[in-house]
Design a protein around this motif. Structure first.
Motif, PDB file in Angstrom:
ATOM      1  N   GLY A  69      -4.725   5.946  -1.622  1.00 21.53           N
ATOM      2  CA  GLY A  69      -3.822   7.080  -1.563  1.00 21.53           C
ATOM      3  C   GLY A  69      -4.615   8.354  -1.319  1.00 21.53           C
ATOM      4  O   GLY A  69      -5.605   8.602  -1.999  1.00 21.53           O
ATOM      5  N   CYS A  70      -4.211   9.131  -0.310  1.00 26.08           N
ATOM      6  CA  CYS A  70      -4.995  10.301   0.093  1.00 26.08           C
ATOM      7  C   CYS A  70      -4.114  11.540   0.205  1.00 26.08           C
ATOM      8  O   CYS A  70      -2.899  11.440   0.417  1.00 26.08           O
ATOM      9  N   SER A  97      -0.372  10.222   0.123  1.00 29.02           N
ATOM     10  CA  SER A  97       0.073   8.968   0.716  1.00 29.02           C
ATOM     11  C   SER A  97      -0.044   7.842  -0.298  1.00 29.02           C
ATOM     12  O   SER A  97      -0.737   7.960  -1.311  1.00 29.02           O
ATOM     13  N   GLU A  98       0.622   6.752  -0.011  1.00 31.11           N
ATOM     14  CA  GLU A  98       0.506   5.545  -0.828  1.00 31.11           C
ATOM     15  C   GLU A  98      -0.647   4.683  -0.318  1.00 31.11           C
ATOM     16  O   GLU A  98      -0.902   4.640   0.883  1.00 31.11           O
ATOM     17  N   PRO A  99      -1.369   3.997  -1.194  1.00 29.04           N
ATOM     18  CA  PRO A  99      -2.407   3.067  -0.738  1.00 29.04           C
ATOM     19  C   PRO A  99      -1.795   2.005   0.170  1.00 29.04           C
ATOM     20  O   PRO A  99      -0.656   1.581  -0.045  1.00 29.04           O
ATOM     21  N   ARG A 100      -2.557   1.594   1.170  1.00 26.80           N
ATOM     22  CA  ARG A 100      -2.041   0.558   2.064  1.00 26.80           C
ATOM     23  C   ARG A 100      -3.183  -0.166   2.762  1.00 26.80           C
ATOM     24  O   ARG A 100      -4.307   0.335   2.844  1.00 26.80           O
ATOM     25  N   PHE A 101      -2.866  -1.347   3.263  1.00 26.36           N
ATOM     26  CA  PHE A 101      -3.812  -2.169   4.014  1.00 26.36           C
ATOM     27  C   PHE A 101      -3.487  -1.969   5.483  1.00 26.36           C
ATOM     28  O   PHE A 101      -2.429  -2.388   5.964  1.00 26.36           O
ATOM     29  N   THR A 102      -4.409  -1.328   6.215  1.00 27.52           N
ATOM     30  CA  THR A 102      -4.092  -0.946   7.587  1.00 27.52           C
ATOM     31  C   THR A 102      -5.377  -0.741   8.381  1.00 27.52           C
ATOM     32  O   THR A 102      -6.470  -1.085   7.924  1.00 27.52           O
TER      33      THR A 102
END
Length: 381
Positions: free
Chosen positions: A135-136, A144-149
């Motif tokens: 999350g940034c 933002s929400e943490p995500r795998f991308t």
């Protein structure tokens, strides 16, 4: 006789006074010249230092997450994250595409400088590498929400701080400094040293990159160099793998040009290079001055070009999408462990544009060297 002697004495006195006046005038002129030189030097120094943009926002964001960041293990070793921004904002960058109000990291390179400053290792991280982005802080002030991308989306979400935190989580390597370089600045740097020579195995005719070049040794100007390192789909097999190889080869040629010529010893050539470089840079506050940059690079002058290595992090096609990448875990972990401990990274010569990806090591056998190149290698050889 007395009159003659008196006249002579008077003449000597006049001559002495004239000499004193001349000496005073010369000293005054020298003083003005020295003062002018110092003033000119200070103006140039201030201008070059003022060119660099300090990334204060990133520094504040990284300080917020200091407790979760990796710890540096070897005193004196330095890890610098180099980010090539694909921003279209600004007059110099608009010709490369429409400004959509966002930017991604077109290029991400982890540069490791050994503590003894006798070697340097530059590791390219693919833009399409699947990673965990934390999350940034976004540009609009929200988080933002943490995500795998994709790795390059971290820069779009939260700028350099988000990219740094993503890379640190991926590698467990402390990033000491970061540098963000934009398109127009890259071009100006190449033009300031009268171009960089590369070797092309095949002719290039790329309309999208506006690039038409013959095979063999070619000296690229700034515009051509930018097209060469950025072009993807229309060159070679169209993979990001080949683009990273071209970027590594070009950076090696650039390092050779700067180290092997009289650029560093010739103020007439050095100043335009510094002006172009500093104008293109956004860095962490510690580097955002000529003094900061000098302290970083002064030890690099003695690194032999054969000890400047370029490689790509071991990766393979992402299991759910062959157009994406994932780490080859054991090989990547081995590489990251060597960098953390400031130990030599064994590099074997890459198969020059094969586009092959790394395979995991088998069993308990020693892992072979990582595929890559050194700055000293001639791609025409």
């Amino acid at each position: 006789m007395t009159d003659v002697g008196g006249a002579t004495a008077t003449g000597d006195g006049i001559a002495r006074r004239r000499r004193r006046r001349w000496l005073r005038g010369t000293a005054l002129a020298a003083g003005f010249l020295a003062a002018g030189t110092l003033a000119c030097g200070w103006v140039l120094y201030a201008r070059l230092s003022g060119n660099i943009t300090p990334d204060e926002a990133a520094a504040a964001e990284l300080a917020r997450y200091e407790r979760e960041r990796p710890t540096a293990l070897v005193r004196g070793a330095q890890n610098i994250l180099v980010i090539g921004s694909d921003t279209r904002a600004g007059d110099g960058n608009r010709r490369y595409g429409k400004d959509l109000g966002t930017e991604r990291s077109d290029t991400t390179i982890l540069l490791h400088l050994a503590a003894d400053r006798r070697s340097a290792t530059a590791v390219s991280l693919p833009r399409d590498l699947m990673v965990h982005v934390p999350g940034c802080l976004r540009g609009d002030g929200r988080r933002s929400e943490p995500r795998f991308t994709l790795l390059n989306s971290a820069f779009e979400v939260g700028g350099s701080a988000c990219t740094i935190r993503t890379v640190e989580k991926l590698t467990d390597i402390r990033i000491d400094h970061h540098v963000v370089l934009d398109f127009s600045g890259f071009k100006d740097m190449v033009d300031s040293i009268d171009g960089v020579q590369v070797c092309l195995k095949q002719p290039i005719n790329d309309k999208a990159a506006k690039l038409r070049l013959p095979a063999g040794r070619v000296t690229l100007d700034g515009e051509q160099a930018l097209g060469y390192v950025r072009a993807r789909k229309s060159l070679g097999n169209g993979s990001d793998t080949e683009r990273m190889e071209r970027q590594q080869q070009f950076l090696g040629a650039l390092a050779n040009k700067v180290q092997g010529s009289d650029v560093l010893l010739n103020p007439a050539k050095l100043y335009p290079l510094l002006d172009a470089a500093t104008s293109a840079l956004t860095t962490d506050p510690e580097l955002a001055s000529l003094r900061g940059l000098y302290q970083l690079v002064r030890g690099l002058r003695n690194i032999p070009t054969e000890h400047v290595q370029f490689l790509t992090v071991p990766r393979e096609p992402y299991v759910y999408d062959s157009n994406r990448d994932q780490l080859v875990e054991d090989r990547a972990d081995a590489l990251f462990a060597l960098l953390r401990a400031d130990k030599p990274v064994p590099v074997t010569k890459d198969s020059a544009g094969s586009g092959e990806k790394d395979a995991p090591s088998s069993g308990n056998s020693p892992a072979p060297g990582f595929r890559g190149n050194t700055a000293a290698e001639d791609s025409c050889a």
